[in-house]
Scaffold this motif. Sequence first.
Motif, PDB file in Angstrom:
ATOM      1  N   TRP A  25       0.816  -1.217   0.000  1.00 13.62           N
ATOM      2  CA  TRP A  25       0.000   0.000   0.000  1.00 13.62           C
ATOM      3  C   TRP A  25       0.845   1.261   0.000  1.00 13.62           C
ATOM      4  O   TRP A  25       0.313   2.357  -0.171  1.00 13.62           O
ATOM      5  N   SER A  26       2.115   1.152   0.232  1.00 16.07           N
ATOM      6  CA  SER A  26       2.933   2.336   0.495  1.00 16.07           C
ATOM      7  C   SER A  26       3.120   3.192  -0.748  1.00 16.07           C
ATOM      8  O   SER A  26       3.200   2.698  -1.871  1.00 16.07           O
ATOM      9  N   ARG A  27       3.215   4.515  -0.526  1.00 20.28           N
ATOM     10  CA  ARG A  27       3.480   5.509  -1.566  1.00 20.28           C
ATOM     11  C   ARG A  27       4.928   5.973  -1.433  1.00 20.28           C
ATOM     12  O   ARG A  27       5.565   5.749  -0.405  1.00 20.28           O
ATOM     13  N   PRO A  28       5.446   6.675  -2.434  1.00 21.87           N
ATOM     14  CA  PRO A  28       6.784   7.255  -2.295  1.00 21.87           C
ATOM     15  C   PRO A  28       6.865   8.172  -1.074  1.00 21.87           C
ATOM     16  O   PRO A  28       6.035   9.057  -0.888  1.00 21.87           O
ATOM     17  N   GLY A  29       7.850   7.922  -0.227  1.00 24.73           N
ATOM     18  CA  GLY A  29       8.038   8.742   0.965  1.00 24.73           C
ATOM     19  C   GLY A  29       7.290   8.268   2.184  1.00 24.73           C
ATOM     20  O   GLY A  29       7.470   8.821   3.275  1.00 24.73           O
ATOM     21  N   ASP A  30       6.427   7.243   2.057  1.00 24.89           N
ATOM     22  CA  ASP A  30       5.746   6.709   3.231  1.00 24.89           C
ATOM     23  C   ASP A  30       6.769   6.110   4.194  1.00 24.89           C
ATOM     24  O   ASP A  30       7.825   5.625   3.782  1.00 24.89           O
ATOM     25  N   TYR A  31       6.422   6.108   5.491  1.00 17.88           N
ATOM     26  CA  TYR A  31       7.400   5.623   6.455  1.00 17.88           C
ATOM     27  C   TYR A  31       6.732   5.041   7.684  1.00 17.88           C
ATOM     28  O   TYR A  31       5.546   5.255   7.945  1.00 17.88           O
ATOM     29  N   VAL A  32       7.544   4.284   8.435  1.00 16.18           N
ATOM     30  CA  VAL A  32       7.186   3.825   9.772  1.00 16.18           C
ATOM     31  C   VAL A  32       8.254   4.346  10.720  1.00 16.18           C
ATOM     32  O   VAL A  32       9.452   4.219  10.451  1.00 16.18           O
ATOM     33  N   LEU A  33       7.821   4.959  11.820  1.00 13.69           N
ATOM     34  CA  LEU A  33       8.726   5.486  12.836  1.00 13.69           C
ATOM     35  C   LEU A  33       8.543   4.658  14.098  1.00 13.69           C
ATOM     36  O   LEU A  33       7.424   4.521  14.604  1.00 13.69           O
ATOM     37  N   MET A  34       9.659   4.091  14.625  1.00 17.21           N
ATOM     38  CA  MET A  34       9.613   3.249  15.809  1.00 17.21           C
ATOM     39  C   MET A  34      10.592   3.776  16.849  1.00 17.21           C
ATOM     40  O   MET A  34      11.602   4.394  16.514  1.00 17.21           O
ATOM     41  N   ARG A  35      10.312   3.498  18.098  1.00 18.32           N
ATOM     42  CA  ARG A  35      11.177   3.919  19.201  1.00 18.32           C
ATOM     43  C   ARG A  35      11.730   2.682  19.893  1.00 18.32           C
ATOM     44  O   ARG A  35      10.978   1.770  20.258  1.00 18.32           O
ATOM     45  N   ALA A  36      13.048   2.631  20.086  1.00 18.42           N
ATOM     46  CA  ALA A  36      13.687   1.495  20.728  1.00 18.42           C
ATOM     47  C   ALA A  36      13.409   1.513  22.223  1.00 18.42           C
ATOM     48  O   ALA A  36      13.620   2.530  22.893  1.00 18.42           O
ATOM     49  N   GLY A  37      12.943   0.377  22.770  1.00 17.83           N
ATOM     50  CA  GLY A  37      12.709   0.281  24.198  1.00 17.83           C
ATOM     51  C   GLY A  37      13.954  -0.080  24.966  1.00 17.83           C
ATOM     52  O   GLY A  37      14.088   0.239  26.152  1.00 17.83           O
ATOM     53  N   VAL A  38      14.899  -0.768  24.316  1.00 17.11           N
ATOM     54  CA  VAL A  38      16.183  -1.151  24.893  1.00 17.11           C
ATOM     55  C   VAL A  38      17.238  -0.955  23.818  1.00 17.11           C
ATOM     56  O   VAL A  38      16.931  -0.653  22.653  1.00 17.11           O
ATOM     57  N   ASP A  39      18.516  -1.119  24.180  1.00 15.95           N
ATOM     58  CA  ASP A  39      19.568  -1.099  23.168  1.00 15.95           C
ATOM     59  C   ASP A  39      19.327  -2.253  22.203  1.00 15.95           C
ATOM     60  O   ASP A  39      19.071  -3.394  22.631  1.00 15.95           O
ATOM     61  N   LEU A  40      19.401  -1.968  20.905  1.00 19.31           N
ATOM     62  CA  LEU A  40      19.036  -2.956  19.895  1.00 19.31           C
ATOM     63  C   LEU A  40      20.139  -3.157  18.863  1.00 19.31           C
ATOM     64  O   LEU A  40      20.895  -2.228  18.554  1.00 19.31           O
ATOM     65  N   VAL A  41      20.184  -4.369  18.327  1.00 21.68           N
ATOM     66  CA  VAL A  41      20.871  -4.658  17.079  1.00 21.68           C
ATOM     67  C   VAL A  41      19.777  -4.889  16.046  1.00 21.68           C
ATOM     68  O   VAL A  41      18.911  -5.759  16.234  1.00 21.68           O
ATOM     69  N   CYS A  42      19.782  -4.095  14.999  1.00 26.94           N
ATOM     70  CA  CYS A  42      18.702  -4.147  14.005  1.00 26.94           C
ATOM     71  C   CYS A  42      19.251  -4.500  12.630  1.00 26.94           C
ATOM     72  O   CYS A  42      20.450  -4.355  12.360  1.00 26.94           O
ATOM     73  N   ALA A  43      18.353  -4.939  11.789  1.00 26.52           N
ATOM     74  CA  ALA A  43      18.681  -5.159  10.381  1.00 26.52           C
ATOM     75  C   ALA A  43      17.464  -4.818   9.540  1.00 26.52           C
ATOM     76  O   ALA A  43      16.331  -5.158   9.902  1.00 26.52           O
ATOM     77  N   SER A  44      17.691  -4.118   8.435  1.00 29.26           N
ATOM     78  CA  SER A  44      16.627  -3.741   7.501  1.00 29.26           C
ATOM     79  C   SER A  44      17.027  -4.151   6.103  1.00 29.26           C
ATOM     80  O   SER A  44      18.203  -4.062   5.728  1.00 29.26           O
ATOM     81  N   SER A  45      16.054  -4.573   5.325  1.00 27.28           N
ATOM     82  CA  SER A  45      16.325  -4.987   3.947  1.00 27.28           C
ATOM     83  C   SER A  45      15.516  -4.164   2.971  1.00 27.28           C
ATOM     84  O   SER A  45      14.515  -3.547   3.326  1.00 27.28           O
TER      85      SER A  45
END
Length: 791
Positions: free
Chosen positions: A346-366
């Motif tokens: 459903w996403s359009r150009p520029g759409d986003y999700v904003l999340m807040r880390a509850g603890v120190d995290l190691v993340c990965a995005s693809s």
Amino acid sequence: MVAPTAAEPVVASRRLLLPGLLDPVPGLETYWVRPGGITAVRVHGGDAVTVVDRQGRQRAEVTALRPDGTDARDLLGLTADAPATALRALAAAAAPGAVEDPVLAALLAHGLDPGELRAAVLFGEWSPAGSRETFRVAGPGFVVVAAPGGRMATDETTGNPPSDLVLEIRRADPRVREVPPLPPPLAEPILDVRVDAATAMSYEVKAGQYIQILDVEGRQCSDFLAFSAHRLQEGRERGLDATATRYFMGQAYPQPGLHGKFYDQDMEPLIEVVRDTVGRHDTFGLACNTKYYEDLGYFGHVNCTDNFNEQLRGYGIEERAGWPALNLFYNTAFDAANQLIFDEPWSRPGDYVLMRAGVDLVCASSACPDDIDPANAWVPTDVHLRVYSAERKFSMAMAHRTTPEQPATLTRETAFAPRTRALTRQFTEYRGYWLPTSFDGHGAVDEYWACRELAAVMDLSPLRKFEVLGPDAEALLQASVTRNIRRLSVNQVVYSAVCNETGGMIDDCTVFRLADTNFRFVGGDEYTGTWLREQAERLGLDRVWVKHSTDQMHNLAVQGPASRDVLRELVWTPGTQPAFADLTWFRFTIGRLGDHHGIPVVVSRTGYSGELGYEIWCHPSDGPAVWDAVWEAGRPHGMLPLGLDALDVLRIESGLVFAGYDFDDTVDPFEAGVGFTVPLKTKEDDFVGRDALLTRKAHPQRRLVGLELAGNEPAAHGDCVHVGRHQVGVVTSATRSPILRKNIALCRIAVEHAEIGTEVDVGKLDGHRKRIPARVVRFPFYDPDKERPRS
């Protein structure tokens, strides 16, 4: 090839419609200028610039600048002989050293003094809706368009709220932009990187920091993994867990608000969703993997799982054959047959999700490489990643669009939020606003009894308001709603249905008559304002303006037997308006709080509780002060705040219907239980849906009835209603009635079974293995003759 003859007309093939994703004309770019806002666009020689006054009666200020930011009054061939008031106001409102508006920041960076800038003025007080002006650009530079506007006077009957403008740029060189521009950062980012198509990236964030994942070109899946950094240091791998998350949140995937946290296997919250401009994501499916592609015959296809394994190897995270991930932007669901289905994101150009880390995290995005199915609309593209400091604060919000082509609007707080937030943390997202569901220290049952026996105050600001103005205003409303607007007097309100050509209800509304040619339309759906303007165009009514005024008019409901006593000494009215004490049902007055120096308000004897009650309408800037005044006046009468949970009980007992539950655009007013809004015999003028409603009334198939259930188990919206084996109806709304001490429901049922006393069964589970006996009863269940609101 044989040419077609006259008897064989050429039929043009229809294009797939993708609103908001593709420009319908190559080289045409569309930008929105919000009410009171400013939009700046880079232009080149030969470009055509068009400014559109979409709703009408909106002044536009156009300023042209050279590439170096200096004033260029000859760029558009316009006479810039007026001060650029919107730019000056923006500069005056900016805090010293904290300029956040990108337009203003760019001007100041070039050493410009906004106070010296001049503008050409387009449109004005009486410009028709859809007015447009087009100019040819003489050379490179910037075009700055402002939609200036201030506060609409609450105590006047000729209000003209500021409205949006549309800026169209038709490029002389219609080259397709390879990559749409990203929206500017929400704040100064700590990390600002691009995840190239078909790759993945690992990164670390600290507790409290914000992660923003943006879809660059639209319709691009981005898988997301997160692990507790402290657990990894202990040699324990704890990442996002679908089962724990769904168990605690009660949803397929979290959304901004009370149910916005993602948990790990130890039931610890790792992240919280703060903003989501998409609203539809995958429900923890596997990231694409080798086996998926091999089973479809694509051997060796690059995939997210292998990309993740490579990125996470340095953290000691064990490789997997398929990573269960949060698949942002992807679009999957389980259908009625319990089958997993998927389609384009459903996403359009520029759409986003904003999340807040509850603890120190190691993340990965693809940036998912899937190009063999709709996961990325068959064309994998990039994803962008930004991380912001924990010191920043961002509002919690979801995005709404009135139509697919219009820009997104994030969830907002009402004018009364500073007061309601001090009384509760229980908020839900309702039609683009945060509203309290119940109040700490009270609860829905306590709030309910306050309204039934004493008084209660409630925020109903999300109701959509539109000023319908001009000589053709009455004609437009007469043709667009079911009630006879010609019979409406000044200071009178009427409740009406709004129907489409098939007789289905697209909205319900109240219409206020402020003057001969001035009306206020109050409905539930933002789209209804667009629909009214479409009707005006269809009917050729060019002397009517439908101006959106929700941002200029927020409202409190004061309901209950003591509501008149609460407001009696609070509302002052001039001699030209009805006295508050004389207001009868569905009448209103324009006055002030306290005395003639007080806050301007409109007070109407309307409500949604089935009790004696009033609504107070004020400008949002006066919201906290109005709440304080009402709260202080209500204290001696035992008044309590009222949330959505209690309101739902009140309105079901009183037989008041709710959009999306008791009616939609396939249900006519007779089937929705509001047939009294369709005066087919006394309203001679034609209106939208009249012919269909004549047929439907003559040949009814369904009717809204009340059900009283046996036992203590409640019904729920959507439950099937049976007579014997076959389904004859559906529950539209249901509750436990505190005052009746029974479970009750509203039900749309076949007319053959709609008589009072008819025995039916409410089906649970599959509708056959569990049934609750019920019978059709008179409704409204409470005060069926509406004596209390009339009192």
